[in-house]
Write an enzyme that holds these catalytic residues in place. Structure first.
Site: not given
Length: 347
Positions: A171, A298, A326
């Site tokens: 991320s 996601d 995610h």
């Protein structure tokens, strides 16, 4: 149908369905018990992380895994599914993985990945970025990407000149990988961006999430998730989503036990680092070997946005994990592990 075949040489007495179901039931209960025990250990670690942080010294307080653990799992481990890992180590020259978490997470989120990599004979180290995990820094005091990435930079600075590592960033942790590639390209063999902010020169990590969160200006003015650590009359210093929003954005495919672990472990994210424009040069960042792993279910960073990232900033290799939210280290740990091993074997 398919690959199913039945071979019968002679009739044999049928096995009692009752006894067979009992054996299957016992096996399943044993597997579930082992999985339950592992999750309880992880949850216990998260609940006690602030107390435990007093026992660590220096940079070791920011690391989990690596040489600090000699744990090897047996074949009954639920992650291995009763199968031995193939002997592929001769194809991997570099065995050190450095795992960098994303916004709100900490080194704790990699516990499944650490276990799988260690079982394979590799050397993973998970780092807590500044103000994350068991690092006690107040997130409201972290205002630059350099400060946020300090534990990773310290690790690379202390790495012997003749050693390299494979970085994995999740991320917004991808921005820390880009920062590291710009400053220590000679110490990074490969950089793996896991549904991460693989930004271009002059781009902010926040810009990657703009399609989901709106423009930076609008987010700064209207978001209800902002934290004003220096008072309401001063600019916001961090942000943190509400629990229900986090569950919908990050964990739509993750096991409930891992979601519970995250709910008691996640911390606020400093705002300054993700609002900072990166300065990346072709001579340093541009020479790095970058790989991108897409997560196809996601909701925090949509597959379309991830496609756009690799289109605008091409990587050497692109991999996809079907059915992953995610957080593939929770929802698809085996698939993630397989891809990491595959990338590690690339000459």
């Amino acid at each position: 149908m398919g690959n199913r075949f039945i071979c019968m040489s002679k009739k044999e007495p049928k096995e009692n369905n009752g006894s067979r179901s009992k054996r299957v039931g016992r096996s399943q209960r044993k597997l579930l018990a082992e999985e339950e025990f592992l999750h309880r250990q992880a949850l216990s670690m998260a609940l006690q992380q602030h107390q435990l942080s007093q026992r660590f010294e220096g940079s070791m307080s920011r690391r989990i895994g690596g040489s600090t653990s000699s744990r090897r799992r047996n074949l009954s481990d639920p992650f291995s599914n009763g199968k031995q890992v193939p002997n592929f180590l001769e194809n991997i020259k570099l065995r050190k993985f450095v795992l960098v978490h994303g916004e709100g997470f900490g080194a704790w989120c990699w516990y499944k990945t650490i276990a799988l990599l260690e079982e394979a004979g590799l050397l993973p180290t998970a780092i807590d970025l500044t103000g994350s995990g068991i690092d006690l820094t107040d997130t409201n005091s972290v205002v630059t990407l350099a400060e946020y990435s300090r534990p990773l930079i310290d690790y690379l600075e202390n790495l012997p000149e003749d050693e390299q590592v494979i970085l994995v960033g999740h991320s917004s942790g991808g921005a820390c990988l880009s920062y590291a590639l710009e400053h220590f390209p000679q110490k990074i063999s490969k950089a793996i961006f896991l549904c991460a902010t693989m930004v271009s020169n002059g781009q902010r990590p926040f810009d990657v999430f703009a399609e989901e969160l709106g423009s930076a200006e609008r987010f700064m003015q209207e978001s209800q998730f902002l934290i004003y650590g220096n008072g309401k009359d001063k600019p916001p210093t961090g942000f943190m989503f509400e629990k229900q929003q986090m569950k919908g954005l990050y964990f739509n495919q993750s096991p409930s036990k891992d979601v519970a672990l995250a709910m008691v472990s996640m911390r606020s994210t400093p705002l300054g680092p993700i609002m900072e424009k990166l300065s990346l040069t072709p001579q340093k960042y541009g020479t790095g070997r970058r790989f991108f792993i897409q997560t196809l279910d996601d909701r925090a960073l949509s597959p379309d946005v991830q496609e756009k990232l690799v289109r605008e900033n091409p990587a050497e290799g692109v991999y996809k994990i079907k059915g992953s939210d995610h957080c593939p280290f929770f929802s698809k740990p085996q698939s993630l592990h397989k891809i990491l091993i595959e990338i590690a074997q690339i000459p």
